[in-house]
Design a protein around this motif. Structure first.
Motif, short mmCIF file in Angstrom:
data_model
loop_
_atom_site.label_atom_id
_atom_site.label_comp_id
_atom_site.label_asym_id
_atom_site.label_seq_id
_atom_site.Cartn_x
_atom_site.Cartn_y
_atom_site.Cartn_z
N ILE A 318 7.73 0.64 7.00
CA ILE A 318 7.96 1.49 8.17
C ILE A 318 7.24 2.82 7.99
O ILE A 318 6.54 3.30 8.90
CB ILE A 318 9.47 1.72 8.39
CG1 ILE A 318 10.16 0.43 8.81
CG2 ILE A 318 9.70 2.81 9.44
CD1 ILE A 318 11.68 0.53 8.85
N GLN A 319 7.39 3.42 6.82
CA GLN A 319 6.73 4.70 6.55
C GLN A 319 5.22 4.57 6.57
O GLN A 319 4.51 5.44 7.11
CB GLN A 319 7.19 5.25 5.20
CG GLN A 319 8.67 5.61 5.14
CD GLN A 319 9.01 6.80 6.03
OE1 GLN A 319 9.16 6.66 7.25
NE2 GLN A 319 9.14 7.97 5.43
N ARG A 320 4.71 3.48 6.01
CA ARG A 320 3.26 3.28 6.00
C ARG A 320 2.71 3.16 7.41
O ARG A 320 1.66 3.74 7.75
CB ARG A 320 2.90 2.03 5.19
CG ARG A 320 1.44 1.91 4.83
CD ARG A 320 1.03 0.47 4.61
NE ARG A 320 1.21 -0.31 5.83
CZ ARG A 320 0.40 -0.25 6.86
NH1 ARG A 320 -0.64 0.56 6.85
NH2 ARG A 320 0.62 -0.97 7.93
N ALA A 321 3.41 2.42 8.29
CA ALA A 321 2.96 2.27 9.68
C ALA A 321 3.01 3.60 10.41
O ALA A 321 2.13 3.90 11.24
CB ALA A 321 3.83 1.23 10.39
N ARG A 322 4.03 4.41 10.15
CA ARG A 322 4.12 5.72 10.78
C ARG A 322 2.97 6.63 10.33
O ARG A 322 2.37 7.33 11.15
CB ARG A 322 5.46 6.37 10.41
CG ARG A 322 6.66 5.77 11.10
CD ARG A 322 7.95 6.33 10.51
NE ARG A 322 9.12 5.94 11.28
CZ ARG A 322 10.36 6.10 10.87
NH1 ARG A 322 10.61 6.63 9.67
NH2 ARG A 322 11.38 5.74 11.63
N VAL A 323 2.68 6.61 9.04
CA VAL A 323 1.60 7.46 8.53
C VAL A 323 0.25 7.01 9.07
O VAL A 323 -0.61 7.83 9.41
CB VAL A 323 1.60 7.44 6.98
CG1 VAL A 323 0.34 8.09 6.43
CG2 VAL A 323 2.84 8.15 6.45
N GLU A 324 0.02 5.70 9.18
CA GLU A 324 -1.22 5.19 9.76
C GLU A 324 -1.38 5.68 11.20
O GLU A 324 -2.48 6.09 11.61
CB GLU A 324 -1.21 3.66 9.73
CG GLU A 324 -2.48 3.02 10.26
CD GLU A 324 -2.42 1.51 10.26
OE1 GLU A 324 -1.97 0.93 11.27
OE2 GLU A 324 -2.78 0.91 9.23
N ARG A 325 -0.31 5.67 11.96
CA ARG A 325 -0.34 6.17 13.33
C ARG A 325 -0.63 7.67 13.34
O ARG A 325 -1.42 8.16 14.16
CB ARG A 325 1.02 5.87 13.99
CG ARG A 325 1.20 6.38 15.41
CD ARG A 325 2.60 6.01 15.89
NE ARG A 325 2.96 6.64 17.14
CZ ARG A 325 2.76 6.11 18.34
NH1 ARG A 325 2.18 4.92 18.43
NH2 ARG A 325 3.13 6.73 19.45
N CYS A 344 5.56 9.91 15.85
CA CYS A 344 5.43 8.91 14.79
C CYS A 344 6.79 8.55 14.17
O CYS A 344 6.84 7.93 13.09
CB CYS A 344 4.47 9.41 13.71
SG CYS A 344 2.77 9.58 14.30
N GLY A 345 7.87 8.95 14.83
CA GLY A 345 9.19 8.52 14.40
C GLY A 345 9.83 9.33 13.29
O GLY A 345 10.83 8.90 12.72
N PHE A 346 9.26 10.52 12.99
CA PHE A 346 9.86 11.37 11.96
C PHE A 346 10.80 12.38 12.62
O PHE A 346 10.51 12.92 13.69
CB PHE A 346 8.78 12.11 11.18
CG PHE A 346 7.92 11.21 10.33
CD1 PHE A 346 8.38 10.75 9.11
CD2 PHE A 346 6.67 10.81 10.77
CE1 PHE A 346 7.59 9.92 8.33
CE2 PHE A 346 5.87 9.97 10.00
CZ PHE A 346 6.34 9.52 8.77
N SER A 347 11.90 12.65 11.95
CA SER A 347 12.91 13.55 12.53
C SER A 347 12.48 15.00 12.52
O SER A 347 12.92 15.80 13.35
CB SER A 347 14.25 13.40 11.79
OG SER A 347 14.08 13.66 10.40
#
Length: 376
Positions: A318-325, A344-347
């Motif tokens: 999940i974190q890797r996909a967020r960082v890629e985005r 990117c889904g981070f709070s």
């Protein structure tokens, strides 16, 4: 690259620019002319400097006087002794390989131009990174200069090669033009993209990528900033009255994912469902429990499958996909970090910064500067 040159001129001493359209050049670049090129007599014609493509050193000497301010974009071979625009070794191929590895591919292929050194550099980087992951690459062997094939003839041989590749396979082409040809050969061979062959180009030329069917994924490079630095180097040469041997580095900024690689080469159906859900919701406040529910399994079973197939936990993916985005947004937009973090889904930006540095080994600010600033 031209956009970067123009940007430099806009903020510094204005230049009078002359651009020779490539299709006016006769004969083709790879043939040594019997008569002088149209750009000979540069000093006599009032030019102060030149930024140009050149096949090789012989061609440079044919139309650039000794000591004349110049920046070269070499094609067939490196041009030591000249200020040149070149790629840092292995970087583009490495990014392309990791794009496929992240999607679960275990079969790989490369299609380029044997007689162009920049194509060979991209191939070497791709092959090296794939080998580090424990796999091999099938390489298309084209016939180049001095015995070039017409596309009508080469399409047949390329289609035969593509049909013989193991499926499913992640294929890197040396640039978007070559990738477009691969797509056409794939159609002739009646192979499905991206289900059987996923195709990735280089340069992220919007016109080529969007006109290709399906739309072409591509590794984006820092062309505009390289153009800006090329203009700056030429300006310094003109002011100092002497040439430079500096290398201006092209480097990848991110992969622009389109339909041609929008696939997961994962045979485990549980993991495939989970990965598809993660990629489709990378911008949401996604939890591991959300992924477990989407995969229709238990958390314990999903984590075990993930470890076996992906080599990471569900949360790590999940974190890797967020960082890629986030990487794409940092390179392509001027949005503040808070907005990118939210998209990117981070709070918050703190969590965003920690996750980004863990995966990319640099801060979001450093990544943005590297993607947007000229070469140091």
């Amino acid at each position: 690259m031209l956009r970067g040159i123009v940007r430099y001129c806009r903020f510094h001493n204005p230049w009078i620019l002359y651009r020779e359209p490539p299709f006016y050049r006769r004969p083709p670049y790879h043939e040594q002319p019997q008569s002088p090129l149209s750009l000979t007599g540069l000093r006599q014609r009032g030019f102060d400097g030149i930024i140009t493509f050149a096949a090789n050193e012989e061609q440079i000497k044919a139309f650039i006087p000794p000591g004349f301010p110049s920046v070269i974009l070499p094609i067939e071979e490196k041009t030591p002794g000249y200020c040149s625009i070149v790629e840092k070794a292995n970087t583009v191929g490495k990014v392309a390989a990791e794009h496929f590895l992240d999607r679960g591919f275990t079969r790989f292929a490369f299609c380029g131009y044997d007689h162009m050194f920049w194509s060979r550099i991209r191939q070497e980087g791709f092959v090296r990174r794939v080998a580090q992951a424990g796999y091999r690459v099938d390489v298309y062997e084209s016939r180049g200069v001095p015995d070039p094939l017409t596309w009508e003839t080469e399409q047949v041989s390329m289609a035969d090669w593509l049909q013989g590749l193991p499926k499913s396979v992640g294929l890197m082409a040396c640039n978007d033009d070559r990738a477009q040809q691969v797509v056409e050969a794939v159609k002739a061979a009646k192979i499905r993209v991206p289900e059987e062959i996923a195709i990735l180009g280089v340069d992220d030329d919007d016109m080529i990528c969007e006109l290709t069917h399906p739309p072409l994924s591509s590794v984006a490079l820092n062309f505009e900033e390289a153009g800006y630095e090329a203009a700056a180097q030429l300006d310094r040469q003109i002011a100092r009255g002497r040439p430079s041997r500096k290398e201006i580095h092209l480097r990848p900024t991110h992969v622009h994912t389109r339909q041609s690689t929008d696939v997961l080469a994962v045979e485990d159906p549980v993991v495939a469902r989970a990965l598809r859900f993660i990629r489709g919701h990378a911008g949401d406040m996604l939890s591991v429990d959300d992924v477990v529910e989407a995969a229709s399994t238990s958390r314990r079973l999903l984590e075990r499958h993930f470890k076996d197939v992906v080599g990471a936990s569900v949360y790590q993916e999940i974190q890797r996909a967020r960082v890629e985005r986030a990487c794409r947004m940092l390179a392509e937009t001027n949005w503040p970090l808070g907005e990118i973090a939210a998209r990117c889904g981070f709070s918050n930006t703190v969590h965003f910064g920690v996750a980004f540095k863990r995966h990319m080994h640099q801060t979001p600010q450093q990544h943005r500067r590297r993607a947007s600033q000229p070469n140091p």
